[in-house]
Design an enzyme around this catalytic site. Structure first.
Site, PDB file in Angstrom:
ATOM      1  N   GLU A 112      15.237 -32.132  68.332  1.00 46.90           N
ATOM      2  CA  GLU A 112      14.018 -32.629  67.702  1.00 46.90           C
ATOM      3  C   GLU A 112      12.874 -32.648  68.686  1.00 46.90           C
ATOM      4  OE1 GLU A 112      15.410 -35.123  63.881  1.00 46.90           O
ATOM      5  OE2 GLU A 112      14.285 -36.139  65.415  1.00 46.90           O
ATOM      6  N   CYS A 125       6.525 -34.397  72.719  1.00 49.67           N
ATOM      7  CA  CYS A 125       7.722 -34.822  73.452  1.00 49.67           C
ATOM      8  C   CYS A 125       8.789 -33.746  73.253  1.00 49.67           C
ATOM      9  CB  CYS A 125       8.178 -36.163  72.882  1.00 49.67           C
ATOM     10  SG  CYS A 125       9.683 -36.771  73.636  1.00 49.67           S
ATOM     11  N   CYS A 132      23.412 -34.439  76.544  1.00 51.07           N
ATOM     12  CA  CYS A 132      23.196 -34.785  77.950  1.00 51.07           C
ATOM     13  C   CYS A 132      24.541 -35.186  78.536  1.00 51.07           C
ATOM     14  CB  CYS A 132      22.210 -35.947  78.057  1.00 51.07           C
ATOM     15  SG  CYS A 132      21.806 -36.379  79.759  1.00 51.07           S
ATOM     16  N   CYS A 136      24.184 -42.428  79.923  1.00 51.89           N
ATOM     17  CA  CYS A 136      23.601 -43.754  80.139  1.00 51.89           C
ATOM     18  C   CYS A 136      24.072 -44.655  78.988  1.00 51.89           C
ATOM     19  CB  CYS A 136      22.081 -43.674  80.172  1.00 51.89           C
ATOM     20  SG  CYS A 136      21.502 -42.665  81.545  1.00 51.89           S
ATOM     21  N   CYS A 139      21.965 -44.973  75.720  1.00 46.20           N
ATOM     22  CA  CYS A 139      21.331 -43.771  75.169  1.00 46.20           C
ATOM     23  C   CYS A 139      22.288 -43.018  74.256  1.00 46.20           C
ATOM     24  CB  CYS A 139      20.873 -42.862  76.304  1.00 46.20           C
ATOM     25  SG  CYS A 139      20.214 -41.284  75.730  1.00 46.20           S
ATOM     26  N   CYS A 372      13.768 -41.086  57.813  1.00 50.90           N
ATOM     27  CA  CYS A 372      14.867 -40.292  58.344  1.00 50.90           C
ATOM     28  C   CYS A 372      16.202 -40.836  57.875  1.00 50.90           C
ATOM     29  CB  CYS A 372      14.875 -40.342  59.873  1.00 50.90           C
ATOM     30  SG  CYS A 372      13.700 -39.259  60.584  1.00 50.90           S
TER      31      CYS A 372
HETATM   32  N1  SAH Z   1      17.022 -37.802  80.624  1.00 49.75           N
HETATM   33  C1  SAH Z   1      15.727 -38.204  80.976  1.00 49.75           C
HETATM   34  C2  SAH Z   1      14.671 -37.951  79.919  1.00 49.75           C
HETATM   35  C3  SAH Z   1      15.024 -38.218  78.485  1.00 49.75           C
HETATM   36  S1  SAH Z   1      15.245 -39.866  78.004  1.00 49.75           S
HETATM   37  C4  SAH Z   1      15.718 -39.653  81.401  1.00 49.75           C
HETATM   38  O1  SAH Z   1      16.726 -40.324  81.218  1.00 49.75           O
HETATM   39  O2  SAH Z   1      14.711 -40.074  81.953  1.00 49.75           O
HETATM   40  C5  SAH Z   1      13.590 -40.533  77.932  1.00 49.75           C
HETATM   41  C6  SAH Z   1      13.552 -42.060  78.124  1.00 49.75           C
HETATM   42  O3  SAH Z   1      14.146 -42.748  77.011  1.00 49.75           O
HETATM   43  C7  SAH Z   1      14.348 -42.516  79.347  1.00 49.75           C
HETATM   44  O4  SAH Z   1      13.626 -43.487  80.073  1.00 49.75           O
HETATM   45  C8  SAH Z   1      15.567 -43.118  78.716  1.00 49.75           C
HETATM   46  O5  SAH Z   1      16.191 -44.019  79.589  1.00 49.75           O
HETATM   47  C9  SAH Z   1      15.006 -43.765  77.483  1.00 49.75           C
HETATM   48  N2  SAH Z   1      16.012 -44.094  76.462  1.00 49.75           N
HETATM   49  C10 SAH Z   1      17.180 -43.474  76.190  1.00 49.75           C
HETATM   50  N3  SAH Z   1      17.816 -44.081  75.148  1.00 49.75           N
HETATM   51  C11 SAH Z   1      17.025 -45.088  74.750  1.00 49.75           C
HETATM   52  C12 SAH Z   1      17.126 -46.067  73.703  1.00 49.75           C
HETATM   53  N4  SAH Z   1      18.160 -46.091  72.881  1.00 49.75           N
HETATM   54  N5  SAH Z   1      16.118 -46.953  73.571  1.00 49.75           N
HETATM   55  C13 SAH Z   1      15.031 -46.892  74.382  1.00 49.75           C
HETATM   56  N6  SAH Z   1      14.882 -45.997  75.380  1.00 49.75           N
HETATM   57  C14 SAH Z   1      15.867 -45.109  75.569  1.00 49.75           C
HETATM   58 FE1  SF4 Z   2      20.735 -38.374  79.504  1.00 53.26          FE
HETATM   59 FE2  SF4 Z   2      20.617 -40.888  80.353  1.00 53.26          FE
HETATM   60 FE3  SF4 Z   2      18.347 -39.543  79.846  1.00 53.26          FE
HETATM   61 FE4  SF4 Z   2      20.016 -40.269  77.849  1.00 53.26          FE
HETATM   62  S1  SF4 Z   2      18.844 -41.631  79.191  1.00 53.26           S
HETATM   63  S2  SF4 Z   2      19.024 -38.307  78.078  1.00 53.26           S
HETATM   64  S3  SF4 Z   2      22.046 -40.049  78.814  1.00 53.26           S
HETATM   65  S4  SF4 Z   2      19.876 -39.092  81.449  1.00 53.26           S
END
Ligand code: SAH
Ligand code: SF4
Length: 399
Positions: A112, A125, A132, A136, A139, A372
């Site tokens: 997306e 974005c 990934c 995390c 996430c 959605c």
């Molecule tokens: N992988 C990269 C970029 C994509 S995620 C990163 O981790 O920075 C973009 C942002 O969204 C990151 O700061 C991530 O930690 C945050 N993020 C991921 N899942 C989330 C969620 N469920 N709620 C809020 N922020 C989230």
């Molecule tokens: Fe990957 Fe973590 Fe970024 Fe999610 S927040 S996209 S798991 S690096």
């Protein structure tokens, strides 16, 4: 490597929308354009593909027809397929995109891409990977089974689609149902954030090539200062990103001590906070005028106390930083909740009093995110992801 294998690798890609200059050069060589003419032809193709947004070779009026016909026999200018497009009442737009199959039988990975118009800018974005590998804890992307890197062309393709749909190429017509930033010379897509799916610095070569295409002054001409790459902290690649791409950096910090950060961002075991912050201090081009954004997701009862807000301020002392607090977006089965609004406000006030301006922004596009929920369940992960992308990208303020 066998000769046959290297010959395959050396071939130009079929899809030239998203191709680098060397790939266009190869495409021209393959159709027999003489060596001395190739650079000039690359410039012409480049102009048509990236400046004019051509979607058919036949539109390239200053290139001889026989050459265009030869190119069209082997190549096309197609973008990723738009599976769905949604528009929020506030002008936020979301596309579900299907990539071309990467191997026989592949249904094509889906990602997306979200567009957020504001009065003075339009932010897109983009995703850098499908899924990934970093897992995390908060996430949803980390739980997706399918993981592959996007190619530079697939990353650039997201921008081309946004420009197509927003009428942002010369002669294009902006959609009558949407909002766009206003002001002299402001493009509909003026800013890019790598905050969609994936860890951009685990796909560095493609991200670097894509940024090269996006910022090329004869094509899409986006400013490096208006591109932000968000990383969970892949320390060894951060310097390269700054030195080679010169983009803005966002770092997903989320915790102020290694014990907690390891639980939230497992990559912290490899690159702990001290190393991460040192890499930020060393980030080429970082200064008070070009601050690094620190993202901090607000997780109820996990990382949201006033003491942690104060620890965050202490930790970032001496780093040219801005802090963006991201309200956590829950997803089905997620083990966390979003902090209460009062808790976020208290946290944000401590940060504000330490000299960081307006760190929380009101999320937008909630109506299409809610809508959605009516989509089929196989899109569930994408729905959660899109919500996250929207909010995260809104929160990163770019100057
Ligand atoms: N992988 C990269 C970029 C994509 S995620 C990163 O981790 O920075 C973009 C942002 O969204 C990151 O700061 C991530 O930690 C945050 N993020 C991921 N899942 C989330 C969620 N469920 N709620 C809020 N922020 C989230
Ligand atoms: Fe990957 Fe973590 Fe970024 Fe999610 S927040 S996209 S798991 S690096």
């Amino acid at each position: 490597m066998t000769l046959a294998a290297s010959a395959v690798e050396d071939r130009a890609p079929v899809r030239l929308a998203g191709a680098t200059r060397p790939e266009l050069f190869r495409a021209l060589a393959e159709v027999g354009v003489p060596d001395r003419e190739r650079n000039m032809r690359v410039s012409q193709l480049w102009h048509w593909i990236y400046h004019r947004g051509a979607r058919e070779f036949s539109a390239m009026r200053n290139i001889a027809r026989p050459l265009l016909e030869k190119l069209a026999e082997r190549h096309d200018l197609q973008r990723p397929e738009i599976v769905a497009e949604q528009l929020s009442a506030d002008g936020t737009r979301k596309w579900l995109l299907r990539m071309a199959p990467a191997f026989p039988g592949d249904r094509g990975a889906e990602i997306e891409c979200v567009y957020i118009p504001e009065s003075d800018r339009g932010t897109l974005c983009v995703s850098s990977q499908v899924g990934c590998t970093l897992n995390c804890a908060f996430c949803h992307t980390g739980t997706m089974p399918l993981v592959r890197n996007l190619t530079a062309a697939e990353i650039v393709g997201q921008v081309l689609i946004a420009r197509d749909r927003l009428g942002d190429f010369p002669g294009g017509t902006p959609p009558s149902d949407g909002l766009a930033p206003s002001g002299e010379g402001v493009r509909a897509v003026s800013n890019i954030v790598f905050m969609g799916m994936g860890e951009p610095l685990y796909n560095y070569p493609a991200v670097r090539d894509a940024i090269g295409i996006l910022t090329d002054g004869e094509g899409l001409s986006l400013s490096k200062r208006r591109i932000t790459v968000s990383t969970s902290g892949v320390v060894p690649e951060m310097e390269r990103l700054g030195a080679e791409c010169g983009t803005m950096l966002a770092v997903s910090l989320h915790a102020t001590n290694n014990g907690l950060r390891e639980k939230l961002v497992p990559l912290n075991r490899k690159y702990p906070i001290e190393r991460l912050l040192q890499a930020c201090r060393d980030y080429p081009g970082a200064s008070n005028a070009r601050r690094i954004t620190f993202e901090y997701v607000m997780l109820k009862g996990v990382n949201d106390t006033p003491a942690e807000a104060r620890a965050l301020v202490r930790l970032l002392k001496g780093v040219p930083a801005k802090i963006n607090l991201i309200p956590f977006n829950p997803w089905p089965g997620s083990p966390f909740e979003c902090s209460d609004w009062e808790t976020i406000e208290r946290f944000s006030e401590i940060i504000f009093n330490a000299g960081y301006a307006s760190p929380v922004r009101t999320p937008r596009g909630r109506d299409i995110l809610a809508a959605c929920g009516q989509l089929k369940s196989e899109s569930e992960k994408l729905r959660a992801r899109a919500r996250m992308m929207l909010e995260a990208s809104l929160i990163v303020g770019q100057d």
